[in-house]
Every structure is written in structure tokens, then in C-alpha cells.
Design a protein around this motif. Structure first.
Motif, PDB file in Angstrom:
ATOM      1  N   ASN A 228       8.480 -20.059 -85.175  1.00  0.00           N
ATOM      2  CA  ASN A 228       7.670 -20.321 -86.372  1.00  0.00           C
ATOM      3  C   ASN A 228       7.571 -21.824 -86.592  1.00  0.00           C
ATOM      4  O   ASN A 228       8.502 -22.441 -87.125  1.00  0.00           O
ATOM      5  CB  ASN A 228       8.302 -19.648 -87.598  1.00  0.00           C
ATOM      6  N   ILE A 229       6.471 -22.389 -86.172  1.00  0.00           N
ATOM      7  CA  ILE A 229       6.339 -23.842 -86.223  1.00  0.00           C
ATOM      8  C   ILE A 229       4.904 -24.223 -86.563  1.00  0.00           C
ATOM      9  O   ILE A 229       3.949 -23.568 -86.130  1.00  0.00           O
ATOM     10  CB  ILE A 229       6.767 -24.455 -84.859  1.00  0.00           C
ATOM     11  N   ALA A 230       4.757 -25.263 -87.373  1.00  0.00           N
ATOM     12  CA  ALA A 230       3.426 -25.722 -87.789  1.00  0.00           C
ATOM     13  C   ALA A 230       2.883 -26.776 -86.831  1.00  0.00           C
ATOM     14  O   ALA A 230       3.646 -27.393 -86.087  1.00  0.00           O
ATOM     15  CB  ALA A 230       3.510 -26.295 -89.207  1.00  0.00           C
ATOM     16  N   ARG A 231       1.568 -26.967 -86.859  1.00  0.00           N
ATOM     17  CA  ARG A 231       0.945 -27.941 -85.951  1.00  0.00           C
ATOM     18  C   ARG A 231       1.478 -29.347 -86.182  1.00  0.00           C
ATOM     19  O   ARG A 231       1.728 -30.101 -85.244  1.00  0.00           O
ATOM     20  CB  ARG A 231      -0.586 -27.920 -86.128  1.00  0.00           C
ATOM     21  N   ARG A 232       1.668 -29.731 -87.453  1.00  0.00           N
ATOM     22  CA  ARG A 232       2.141 -31.096 -87.739  1.00  0.00           C
ATOM     23  C   ARG A 232       3.569 -31.293 -87.197  1.00  0.00           C
ATOM     24  O   ARG A 232       3.940 -32.411 -86.809  1.00  0.00           O
ATOM     25  CB  ARG A 232       2.083 -31.394 -89.236  1.00  0.00           C
ATOM     26  N   THR A 233       4.358 -30.210 -87.165  1.00  0.00           N
ATOM     27  CA  THR A 233       5.713 -30.305 -86.615  1.00  0.00           C
ATOM     28  C   THR A 233       5.655 -30.474 -85.106  1.00  0.00           C
ATOM     29  O   THR A 233       6.425 -31.247 -84.530  1.00  0.00           O
ATOM     30  CB  THR A 233       6.530 -29.048 -86.970  1.00  0.00           C
ATOM     31  N   VAL A 234       4.721 -29.765 -84.458  1.00  0.00           N
ATOM     32  CA  VAL A 234       4.528 -29.918 -83.013  1.00  0.00           C
ATOM     33  C   VAL A 234       4.130 -31.355 -82.696  1.00  0.00           C
ATOM     34  O   VAL A 234       4.644 -31.966 -81.753  1.00  0.00           O
ATOM     35  CB  VAL A 234       3.447 -28.933 -82.494  1.00  0.00           C
ATOM     36  N   ALA A 235       3.229 -31.917 -83.507  1.00  0.00           N
ATOM     37  CA  ALA A 235       2.797 -33.305 -83.303  1.00  0.00           C
ATOM     38  C   ALA A 235       3.980 -34.265 -83.465  1.00  0.00           C
ATOM     39  O   ALA A 235       4.129 -35.220 -82.698  1.00  0.00           O
ATOM     40  CB  ALA A 235       1.689 -33.658 -84.304  1.00  0.00           C
ATOM     41  N   LYS A 236       4.839 -33.985 -84.448  1.00  0.00           N
ATOM     42  CA  LYS A 236       6.007 -34.842 -84.681  1.00  0.00           C
ATOM     43  C   LYS A 236       6.973 -34.774 -83.498  1.00  0.00           C
ATOM     44  O   LYS A 236       7.450 -35.805 -83.016  1.00  0.00           O
ATOM     45  CB  LYS A 236       6.721 -34.414 -85.972  1.00  0.00           C
ATOM     46  N   TYR A 237       7.237 -33.559 -83.003  1.00  0.00           N
ATOM     47  CA  TYR A 237       8.138 -33.403 -81.859  1.00  0.00           C
ATOM     48  C   TYR A 237       7.557 -34.078 -80.613  1.00  0.00           C
ATOM     49  O   TYR A 237       8.286 -34.683 -79.832  1.00  0.00           O
ATOM     50  CB  TYR A 237       8.390 -31.921 -81.571  1.00  0.00           C
ATOM     51  N   ARG A 238       6.233 -33.944 -80.427  1.00  0.00           N
ATOM     52  CA  ARG A 238       5.580 -34.564 -79.269  1.00  0.00           C
ATOM     53  C   ARG A 238       5.745 -36.084 -79.318  1.00  0.00           C
ATOM     54  O   ARG A 238       6.034 -36.733 -78.300  1.00  0.00           O
ATOM     55  CB  ARG A 238       4.094 -34.180 -79.240  1.00  0.00           C
ATOM     56  N   GLU A 239       5.591 -36.656 -80.495  1.00  0.00           N
ATOM     57  CA  GLU A 239       5.746 -38.107 -80.649  1.00  0.00           C
ATOM     58  C   GLU A 239       7.194 -38.526 -80.403  1.00  0.00           C
ATOM     59  O   GLU A 239       7.450 -39.569 -79.801  1.00  0.00           O
ATOM     60  CB  GLU A 239       5.300 -38.533 -82.053  1.00  0.00           C
ATOM     61  N   GLN A 240       8.149 -37.704 -80.867  1.00  0.00           N
ATOM     62  CA  GLN A 240       9.561 -38.013 -80.641  1.00  0.00           C
ATOM     63  C   GLN A 240       9.908 -37.958 -79.153  1.00  0.00           C
ATOM     64  O   GLN A 240      10.830 -38.643 -78.703  1.00  0.00           O
ATOM     65  CB  GLN A 240      10.438 -37.035 -81.429  1.00  0.00           C
ATOM     66  N   LEU A 241       9.173 -37.166 -78.395  1.00  0.00           N
ATOM     67  CA  LEU A 241       9.368 -37.064 -76.945  1.00  0.00           C
ATOM     68  C   LEU A 241       8.590 -38.151 -76.195  1.00  0.00           C
ATOM     69  O   LEU A 241       8.586 -38.178 -74.957  1.00  0.00           O
ATOM     70  CB  LEU A 241       8.920 -35.682 -76.448  1.00  0.00           C
TER      71      LEU A 241
END
Length: 252
Positions: A228-241
Motif C-alpha cells: 500500500n503505497i502512494a505515487r508521491r512516496t514512490v517518487a520520494k523513494y526513487r529520489e532517495q535511491l
């Protein structure tokens, strides 16, 4: 490509050359020597036939003891028949220094004990990871979890986590690496956000680079896997990676 009448292959070759160039060539002038930045681990974890063994690196904390010279000096003063003011002051001075040394040694031992207790709690909590080296086996863990297990203050655990390293058979990690928030799945299970980041990274690595996956597509794929994850959270994780957006990942 159109302006210079280049073929796809010729354009790829030119792009590969450009990618190799350093846009800031002067930046290497003050680069730190690799020897100076070598990490000396504070802990070692060994897998002994499925049983984890923890040891501290004692190179930075050698065995401390008080020199017998000062003890003997103090005994000589005490054995002396004439105890004038000067001798009494000398005895008092040596005694103060010996007491201070004992206190210092006790504090070092207490520090070593704190480090060992903290690392052992982390090792037990993340046992599956230390046995397999698989990031997806990392469990959610916050500073409060380790503080409660060890009886230490959260600030103490935080200082240890931010400054210490552990060497495993899978590499050397800062203790902070093992801490992460939790995320709920459809089944109600709590998983580590680091596990989600690993799956996200694998998805991007396997994507068709001619048609990279957008954040929306990545979100849908994770949701289908039960996260259960939102698009903005995916974007945040992608940036952290340190992974760029889809249009910047596109390749010919």
C-alpha cells in the motif's frame, strides 16, 4: 541527430563518449586520498554454521592498565619513615591520578559494553539479513525498538547507529543502514521500507530502457504486489535511491 545526419549507432557512440566526460574536471583536485577514507569496522559478525557470532574490533581500544611504576612509587612514599608535607602532597597527587585512571578505564569498559549490547540487539532483530544478505529480509526497526530491548536511551542508540560500522560476509555497513520505517501490506503485515526500495530498484533495473516506467506505473506494480503505497512516496523513494525520472532514464 537529424541536423548532423547521424545514424542511431553513431548517436549512441557519441552519447557514450559524452557520458564519460567530467563536467567539473577541477573537482578532482581536492579529492580525498582513498587510504584516508578507508573504513575500519567497529564490529564483526560471523556466520558459524547458521549461528551468528559477534565480536568487537579492539584495535581502537587496546587493553588499558595503570603502570606499576606509579603504584610502586606510592608504596615507597607510604613506607617512608619521614612523612613531611612534601611527601604527603606527592602521595595525594599520585592517588588522585590513579583514581582518575581507574575511572577512565571503567568508562571505556562501560562504553564497550554499551556498543556490544546495542549491536547484539540489532543483530538479533535483523538475524535473517545477517544470515542471507538479502535486503528484502530486513525487518522494520526504529531507534525506539533497540532502546527498549537494551534499556539504553534513544540518544545513545542514535549516536552508536550514526557513527559505527559492522563488517559482515556481505559487506561493511553503517549501523544506521539497518534502521527503517514500516509499511503495511494488503495482508496487514508490516514490512521494512528498505524492502520496498529494493523491489522498486529491481523493477527499474529490469525495465525496458526504451520505454522507462513512470512513477504512476511503478506505483501500480507495487500495489499489485500488495504494497500500500502512494505515487508521491514512490517518487520520494526513487529520489532517495538516486534514480532519475523516467524521461531521463530513456535510452535509444
Amino acid at each position: 541527430q537529424r541536423g548532423m545526419n547521424l545514424t542511431d549507432e553513431a548517436l549512441k557512440e557519441v552519447m557514450q563518449q559524452i557520458i564519460k566526460l567530467n563536467p567539473k574536471p577541477g573537482g578532482d583536485a581536492g579529492e580525498m586520498n582513498k587510504v584516508d577514507s578507508y573504513i575500519i569496522p567497529d564490529f564483526f559478525i560471523f556466520n558459524n554454521a547458521g549461528r551468528l557470532e559477534l565480536s568487537l574490533n579492539n584495535k581502537n581500544a587496546p587493553d588499558l592498565r595503570i603502570s606499576d611504576t606509579y603504584r610502586e612509587m606510592m608504596r615507597e612514599y607510604e613506607r617512608g619513615s619521614k612523612k613531611d608535607k612534601r611527601q604527603k602532597e606527592a602521595v595525594l597527587f599520585i592517588k588522585q591520578k590513579i583514581d582518575a585512571a581507574k575511572w577512565f578505564i571503567d568508562m571505556i569498559k562501560q562504553r564497550q559494553q554499551t556498543l556490544a549490547v546495542t549491536m547484539e540487539a540489532i543483530m538479533n532483530h535483523q538475524k535473517d539479513f545477517f544470515l542471507t544478505g538479502d535486503e528484502t529480509n530486513l525487518k522494520p526497526m526504529i531507534l525506539k525498538d533497540i532502546a527498549e530491548k537494551t534499556g539504553l536511551d534513544i540518544s545513545t542508540v542514535s549516536r552508536v547507529a550514526n557513527s559505527k560500522f559492522v563488517q559482515t560476509e556481505f559487506g561493511t555497513y553503517r549501523l544506521k543502514y539497518f534502521f527503517s520505517e514500516s509499511l503495511s501490506t494488503d495482508s496487514g503485515e508490516e514490512v521494512s521500507t528498505r524492502e520496498v526500495k529494493k523491489i522498486l530498484s529491481d523493477m527499474i533495473e529490469r525495465e525496458d530502457k526504451r520505454k522507462p516506467l513512470s512513477d504512476e506505473q511503478l506505483t501500480d506494480m507495487l500495489n499489485q504486489k500488495g504494497y500500500n503505497i502512494a505515487r508521491r512516496t514512490v517518487a520520494k523513494y526513487r529520489e532517495q535511491l538516486n534514480i532519475p525520472v523516467a524521461r531521463l532514464r530513456k535510452q535509444l
